[in-house]
Each structure stands twice: as structure tokens, then as C-alpha cells.
Motif scaffolding. Structure first.
Motif, PDB file in Angstrom:
ATOM      1  N   GLU A 407       0.835  -1.200   0.000  1.00 24.94           N
ATOM      2  CA  GLU A 407       0.000   0.000   0.000  1.00 24.94           C
ATOM      3  C   GLU A 407       0.872   1.253   0.000  1.00 24.94           C
ATOM      4  OE1 GLU A 407      -3.651   2.003   2.616  1.00 24.94           O
ATOM      5  OE2 GLU A 407      -2.390   0.434   3.497  1.00 24.94           O
ATOM      6  N   ARG A 408       1.926   1.220   0.789  1.00 22.72           N
ATOM      7  CA  ARG A 408       2.812   2.387   0.853  1.00 22.72           C
ATOM      8  C   ARG A 408       3.471   2.642  -0.504  1.00 22.72           C
ATOM      9  NH1 ARG A 408       7.978   3.212   4.846  1.00 22.72           N
ATOM     10  NH2 ARG A 408       6.459   2.691   6.435  1.00 22.72           N
ATOM     11  N   ASP A 409       3.874   1.566  -1.155  1.00 24.99           N
ATOM     12  CA  ASP A 409       4.525   1.692  -2.452  1.00 24.99           C
ATOM     13  C   ASP A 409       3.580   2.304  -3.484  1.00 24.99           C
ATOM     14  OD1 ASP A 409       7.099   1.131  -3.702  1.00 24.99           O
ATOM     15  OD2 ASP A 409       5.961  -0.175  -5.043  1.00 24.99           O
ATOM     16  N   VAL A 415       2.047   9.744  -5.449  1.00 30.27           N
ATOM     17  CA  VAL A 415       2.550  11.062  -5.058  1.00 30.27           C
ATOM     18  C   VAL A 415       3.680  11.502  -5.989  1.00 30.27           C
ATOM     19  CG1 VAL A 415       3.790  12.315  -3.251  1.00 30.27           C
ATOM     20  CG2 VAL A 415       1.836  10.868  -2.649  1.00 30.27           C
ATOM     21  N   ALA A 416       4.602  10.588  -6.304  1.00 27.61           N
ATOM     22  CA  ALA A 416       5.725  10.923  -7.196  1.00 27.61           C
ATOM     23  C   ALA A 416       5.212  11.393  -8.552  1.00 27.61           C
ATOM     24  CB  ALA A 416       6.634   9.708  -7.359  1.00 27.61           C
ATOM     25  N   LEU A 423      10.657   8.617  -8.393  1.00 28.33           N
ATOM     26  CA  LEU A 423      10.223   7.751  -7.297  1.00 28.33           C
ATOM     27  C   LEU A 423      11.380   7.452  -6.347  1.00 28.33           C
ATOM     28  CD1 LEU A 423       7.991   6.010  -6.047  1.00 28.33           C
ATOM     29  CD2 LEU A 423       8.645   4.162  -7.620  1.00 28.33           C
ATOM     30  N   GLU A 424      12.583   7.294  -6.890  1.00 31.18           N
ATOM     31  CA  GLU A 424      13.756   6.982  -6.059  1.00 31.18           C
ATOM     32  C   GLU A 424      14.052   8.118  -5.085  1.00 31.18           C
ATOM     33  OE1 GLU A 424      13.634   6.793  -9.312  1.00 31.18           O
ATOM     34  OE2 GLU A 424      13.613   4.608  -9.591  1.00 31.18           O
ATOM     35  N   VAL A 425      13.842   9.355  -5.541  1.00 29.11           N
ATOM     36  CA  VAL A 425      14.085  10.526  -4.683  1.00 29.11           C
ATOM     37  C   VAL A 425      13.100  10.539  -3.523  1.00 29.11           C
ATOM     38  CG1 VAL A 425      14.045  13.054  -4.588  1.00 29.11           C
ATOM     39  CG2 VAL A 425      15.057  11.879  -6.565  1.00 29.11           C
ATOM     40  N   LEU A 430      11.791   9.506   2.265  1.00 32.06           N
ATOM     41  CA  LEU A 430      10.985   8.780   3.250  1.00 32.06           C
ATOM     42  C   LEU A 430      11.875   7.927   4.151  1.00 32.06           C
ATOM     43  CD1 LEU A 430       8.161   8.107   4.269  1.00 32.06           C
ATOM     44  CD2 LEU A 430       8.061   6.250   2.606  1.00 32.06           C
ATOM     45  N   ASN A 431      12.934   7.336   3.577  1.00 33.11           N
ATOM     46  CA  ASN A 431      13.867   6.537   4.379  1.00 33.11           C
ATOM     47  C   ASN A 431      14.561   7.382   5.432  1.00 33.11           C
ATOM     48  OD1 ASN A 431      13.305   4.149   3.063  1.00 33.11           O
ATOM     49  ND2 ASN A 431      14.905   4.430   1.527  1.00 33.11           N
ATOM     50  N   LYS A 432      14.932   8.606   5.064  1.00 32.18           N
ATOM     51  CA  LYS A 432      15.560   9.527   6.027  1.00 32.18           C
ATOM     52  C   LYS A 432      14.590   9.856   7.163  1.00 32.18           C
ATOM     53  CE  LYS A 432      18.404  11.834   2.504  1.00 32.18           C
ATOM     54  NZ  LYS A 432      18.594  13.098   1.758  1.00 32.18           N
TER      55      LYS A 432
END
Length: 606
Positions: A407-409, A415-416, A423-425, A430-432
Motif C-alpha cells: 500500500e505504501r509503495d 505522489v511521485a 520515485l527513487e528521490v 521517506l527513508n531519512k
């Protein structure tokens, strides 16, 4: 147990209310053997699975698992506390509440509440009479007819009319003998500021009676007949009866359907609820204001698991929805948002589009996450780089709150695409953001894994056989007290895997030791955990499944063998795992001890 009423009074109330009569007021019961069966009033079903035992005075649903005694039933069906359930049933049986010698203040409070409820009941009748049977209410009656409300609806919802007179209601209530002080406390009458005397709070308004969940009038909402007058709506102030943050308009009518469907639609206005009911949509309530409160969320959680918010489609409605979403989600409710579009409220939408189209909006309802994302993106200039950067920062906590990876993906991709960034950005950002909460998420994942493990264990066929043996043994103990002593000689508390079985077993044994008999309601009262009480009601309602020709002692021995065999098997599996680990670690001293324990266990089985 209630701290306010002693056990003797509680038992008097229980004996004065037959559970068959009480439950029959909520669902149709038919005799089935020694028990009664019917459709469960707590969930939607076509085949009756709701059982009530007149002998045990207990109920249990084999469909949804609810069960208990008459107090539990009223607490569940009416959404009451235990004390309120005792009072509810005492009133039903015309039993006077006992005076509390050490609580004169409470006596005064109870007495005042009764009088205020009577005042509101009289005010409801006064306003309703003027609307339906007086020339004074003709304009208001015509207004309601134009809004699509017929006489039957007016009577059901106890709508009324407050006359354009300063002391219409005041004179009516004063003539009934109520003091000025009490009338002011009701919130319906106001004292004049610059002179002696009193006047009506509501004048020249269509009146909407606000009931509590027990269908007692506790307040009013008054609407002007002309939109030019202000304020458009005037509500009762906070009183000893009425607190808008703790009540929901229409709950008294909606709660049965809410129970059956396990969902509710929340609207803003009185007319939304009334129109929905006219069109056959009964699980609709109004929040008595644009902001939902935590108290209202707790009330809803007593009745349903899913909530649909259908507030007006204006800016204020959107902000109120956003606040309400978090409050409801925090309470553990599944929340979705209905979008009606064209800035229509539910009242207008249902009248224009009809019942079926309105109900279809639930199928297209927006999830909590989607609604939050839409609100962040709304009216933003996404061609502006700074604006897009700010939007990303606002969206990160929303995206991070999504536990499901798939779902998050999907939301990340959405959003991207809308923000026109790689998407990678977005994933990197989000990881940070996630690092600060990583430890909490890790702990949550451990809990999820444990839950999965427990679910797998519950599907173990061996455990199913053990569960059946334990339930069968406990039923034998309940229905054949002569067997209790035999079970005590063979089994002990530690032979039962689950806490509910342990508690029921030990409580049966203790009660039998003290009384040499097993009285189900006494046993029920001694159980501490609600889950143990439900287990008892399930077993008691099932009753004795064996006829007089069956050798109960032989069946008992078989149950005991299965219980001991399952326990022995669990110990063997545990020792085998430890032996394997000791071999891998080459811990020969511990391995020797474990092998000796394993041999002892095998000898006992022989």
C-alpha cells in the motif's frame, strides 16, 4: 461489580428481569429444546446463531462470540456501563434505587436529573403539540413539509415549534410546579439581565429534540424559519443532562442498525439524519458540531468498527473531517470519507439522487490516507519548486504511517507522479524520515510476527482436539457436579494451556469446595476476565449433550487422557528442540540432563 449498589440489590434486579423477556425486546426468539434461538442483534446474519438459556439466564452467539448475563446484554445493546445497566433494568422492573446513606450529594444529583429529564420530556411534548395541533405552528409545519418531512417523520423524531413568545414554555413549565432555579438549570429558560423575571431561550424556531442513547430527551436544537435571522441554529447549552461532546444526534434510532451492519455514517446536521431515515438508511448519526470529539469516538467504538464521514463538501467541512479522521483512527476505528461533490450536504444529496446512489458513495469512499494526501495537495501550485518541496515534507509523516508495504509503495508512486519527481528521490526522503521511528516500527513488527505465530498455532489439529477435550470436560463439570471431585484428583491448573480454561477450572473447583454445588450465575460473578465469562456462557448455553444412557465416567476419562496427552506432546516437542540445540552447541552436560528428562517423560506415557 458496581461500587454503587451492593450484591443483594444487583441480584434483586437480576431476578426481577427475565432474560428471555428482555432479549425479546431486541430480537425475535423461538423455543429450541431447552433454550431459545434467534437472529443475533449484534451482527447481521440470516441463520439464527444467537442462543438464550432461560435456565441459566445467559446468552451466547455462536456466530460473533458475544455472551454473558442480562447485565452484559444491556451493556452491549444499549452501550451502557455496568452501573447504568443495573439502573436501566431496575427502572424496567419498577424497582426503586436504594438510598445511599453515605452519599446525600448523589441522592440530590439523581433527584435533580430525574426532574430535568421530566422537564425536557414536557418541553418536547409542548413543542410537538404546537407544531402539529396549533395554529401557531402552521408556518413551521409547512416549512417541514416543504423540506420533505411528513407527519410520521415529525412524530418519530419528535420535531416541534417554539412560539414567538417570551414566556410560552416558561409559563407552561411553571404551571407544572417547577422552580425558576431548576428551569434555568435545564438550559431552556434564561433569567433577564436587567430586571426580575425569566424568558424562553428558544423562540420562533423549528425544534429538533436531542435524545440520548436511551431515548431520553436531553436537549434541543432550534432552527429559524427565515435564513435572514441569526443565528441560523441555536442549541441547548451544556447542562447536567446535555454535553454535545459526549452525545450524537440520532444514536437512539441508529444503534440497532449500527450493530447489525457494524458501520455508521456520520453527518453534521439534524436534517441529514432525518432524511436518511426517511429513505430507509438507519445507521446515520450527526456529530452535534463540526468537530468530532474523543468521547464521541469512544461511543461509536461500542457499536461499530467502520465509520464513514459524510460532512458538507465545503472548506469548513473538509477541515472538520481531517480532525475527525485522526480522532476516530486513534480509537481503533476503520475510517473512510464519503465525497458528495457539488458542495451538497447528505440531506440534499439523498433527496436529489436517492437512497441507492447515496449508498454507492460508500463503495467509492476515500481512505484516511488518500483523504489526507488530497488535502495536502489541494490548491497547491505544483509548478513551483518550493511549493513541491514543502508538500513533500507535509506528506512524509502521512506516508510513513502506512504499515503495509504494498500500500505504501502504491501511494509513493501516486505522489511521485503528481509531484513530477523521481520515485527513487521520494523513497530516499521517506527513508531519512523513517530512521527516527525505526526502532518503534521494529518493535511493532515483532508483535505482528507473534500474532502470526499465534494464528498458525490456533490452526493446529492437535490443539483443536485438545480444545474440544477441555471444553467437553468443563461442560461435564458444570452439568454433573459429582464429577468435579474426580477431575480434581486427575488434573490441576497447570494442565490447562489457556488462561481462560485455567480460571474457569479453578473457579469451578473453589465454588464446589465451598458450596458443594455449581450455580452458574454465582460462578459467572466470580470470574474476573470478560473472556472467561464468555467461555462460561458459551459452555452453559450449549448445555449437556449426552443422554442418560451414556457412561459419563468413561467420557471423562477419555477427555483427561487427551488433555494429558497434549501436554505431554508439548513437553516432548520442547525437549526435542532443546536437545537439538544442545547437540549443535556441543553442550554435553546439558544434553545428558535433557535426555534423562526425555526418557522420564516416555516412561510416564507408558
Amino acid at each position: 461489580m458496581s461500587q454503587l449498589y451492593n450484591e443483594d440489590f444487583i441480584e434483586k434486579v437480576r431476578f426481577s428481569n427475565d432474560i428471555i423477556d428482555v432479549v425479546s425486546e431486541y430480537t425475535n426468539l423461538k423455543k429450541s429444546g431447552k433454550s431459545y434461538k434467534g437472529l443475533c442483534p449484534f451482527h447481521d446474519e440470516r441463520t439464527p446463531s444467537f442462543n438464550v438459556s432461560p435456565e441459566q439466564q445467559l446468552y451466547y452467539c455462536f456466530g460473533c462470540g458475544v455472551g454473558g448475563n442480562i447485565f452484559n446484554f444491556i451493556m452491549e445493546i444499549e452501550g451502557l456501563t455496568f452501573t447504568e445497566a443495573v439502573e436501566f433494568l431496575a427502572e424496567r422492573a419498577n424497582i426503586e434505587l436504594p438510598e445511599q446513606n453515605n452519599s446525600q450529594a448523589r441522592q440530590r444529583k439523581v433527584s435533580q436529573r430525574k426532574k430535568l429529564l421530566k422537564i425536557h420530556k414536557l418541553a418536547t411534548q409542548f413543542y410537538n403539540y404546537l407544531l402539529l395541533k396549533s395554529d401557531l405552528g402552521q408556518e413551521a409545519y409547512n416549512y417541514l413539509l416543504e423540506r420533505g418531512f411528513d407527519k410520521e417523520t415529525i412524530e418519530k423524531f419528535q420535531l416541534g415549534f417554539a412560539p414567538n413568545r417570551w414566556q410560552g414554555l416558561y409559563n407552561f413549565l411553571s404551571d407544572k410546579g417547577y422552580s425558576d432555579q431548576l428551569l434555568v438549570k435545564s438550559g431552556l429558560i434564561l433569567p433577564r439581565k436587567n430586571s426580575d423575571g425569566y424568558y424562553d431561550r428558544f423562540r420562533n424556531r423549528v425544534m429538533f429534540t436531542i435524545f440520548d442513547h436511551r431515548h431520553q430527551a436531553i436537549g434541543f436544537g432550534g432552527r429559524v424559519l427565515s435564513n435572514e435571522e441569526q443565528p441560523k441554529y441555536l442549541n441547548s447549552p451544556e447542562t447536567p443532562l446535555f454535553d454535545k461532546s459526549k452525545n450524537l444526534y440520532g444514536l437512539n434510532w441508529a444503534k440497532q442498525e449500527m450493530r447489525k451492519t457494524d458501520e455508521v455514517i456520520i453527518t453534521e446536521g439534524y436534517t441529514d439524519v432525518i432524511t436518511a431515515s426517511e429513505f430507509g438508511i438507519e445507521n446515520v448519526v450527526a456529530s452535534l458540531g463540526t468537530s468530532l470529539t474523543s468521547q464521541q469516538a469512544k461511543i461509536l467504538n461500542r457499536y461499530v468498527e467502520r465509520v464513514y464521514i459524510a460532512y458538507d463538501a465545503d472548506a469548513a467541512g473538509a477541515k472538520a473531517t481531517l480532525r475527525g479522521l485522526d480522532i476516530l483512527k486513534k480509537e481503533g476505528l476503520d475510517v473512510k470519507v464519503i465525497s458528495l461533490g457539488h458542495e451538497q450536504d447528505p440531506d440534499e444529496y439523498i433527496k436529489t439522487e436517492g437512497k441507492e446512489v447515496f449508498l454507492q458513495t460508500k463503495d467509492n469512499a476515500t481512505s484516511l490516507i488518500q483523504f489526507k494526501i488530497n488535502q495536502v495537495l489541494k490548491d497547491k501550485d505544483l509548478s513551483n519548486v518550493d511549493e513541491r518541496v514543502n508538500v513533500v515534507q507535509d506528506l512524509l509523516p502521512i506516508l510513513n504511517a502506512i504499515d503495509d508495504g504494498v500500500e505504501r509503495d502504491e501511494y509513493l508512486k501516486q505522489v511521485a507522479e503528481k509531484l513530477q519527481i523521481r520515485l527513487e528521490v521520494l523513497r530516499s526522503e521517506l527513508n531519512k524520515f523513517e530512521k527516527s521511528e525505526h526502532q518503534d516500527r521494529k518493535s511493532s513488527q515483532r508483535n505482528n510476527n507473534n500474532n502470526l505465530k499465534n494464528s498458525i498455532e490456533l490452526n493446529d489439529p492437535k490443539k483443536d482436539g485438545y480444545q474440544n477435550a477441555v471444553n467437553g470436560l468443563l461442560k461435564l463439570m458444570l452439568n454433573n457436579t459429582r464429577l468435579v471431585k474426580k477431575v480434581q484428583n486427575e488434573l490441576e491448573k497447570s494442565d490447562f494451556v489457556e488462561e481462560d480454561h485455567r480460571q474457569l477450572f479453578t473457579t469451578i473447583c473453589k465454588l464446589y469446595q465451598e458450596e458443594e454445588t455449581i450455580e452458574i450465575n454465582e460462578l459467572f460473578n466470580r470470574l474476573n476476565a470478560e473472556s472467561s465469562q464468555k467461555l462460561l456462557t458459551k459452555l452453559a448455553v450449549q448445555g449437556d449433550e449426552f443422554d442418560s444412557s451414556v457412561n459419563l465416567d468413561k467420557i471423562l476419562i477419555d477427555y483427561i487422557k487427551k488433555i494429558k496427552g497434549y501436554q505431554s506432546g508439548m513437553k516432548k516437542e520442547d525437549l526435542e528442540a532443546k536437545i537439538k540445540q544442545a547437540e549443535q552447541e556441543e553442550n554435553y552436560q546439558e544434553l545428558k540432563q535433557l535426555l534423562e528428562q526425555y526418557q522420564d517423560l516416555l516412561r510416564k506415557e507408558d
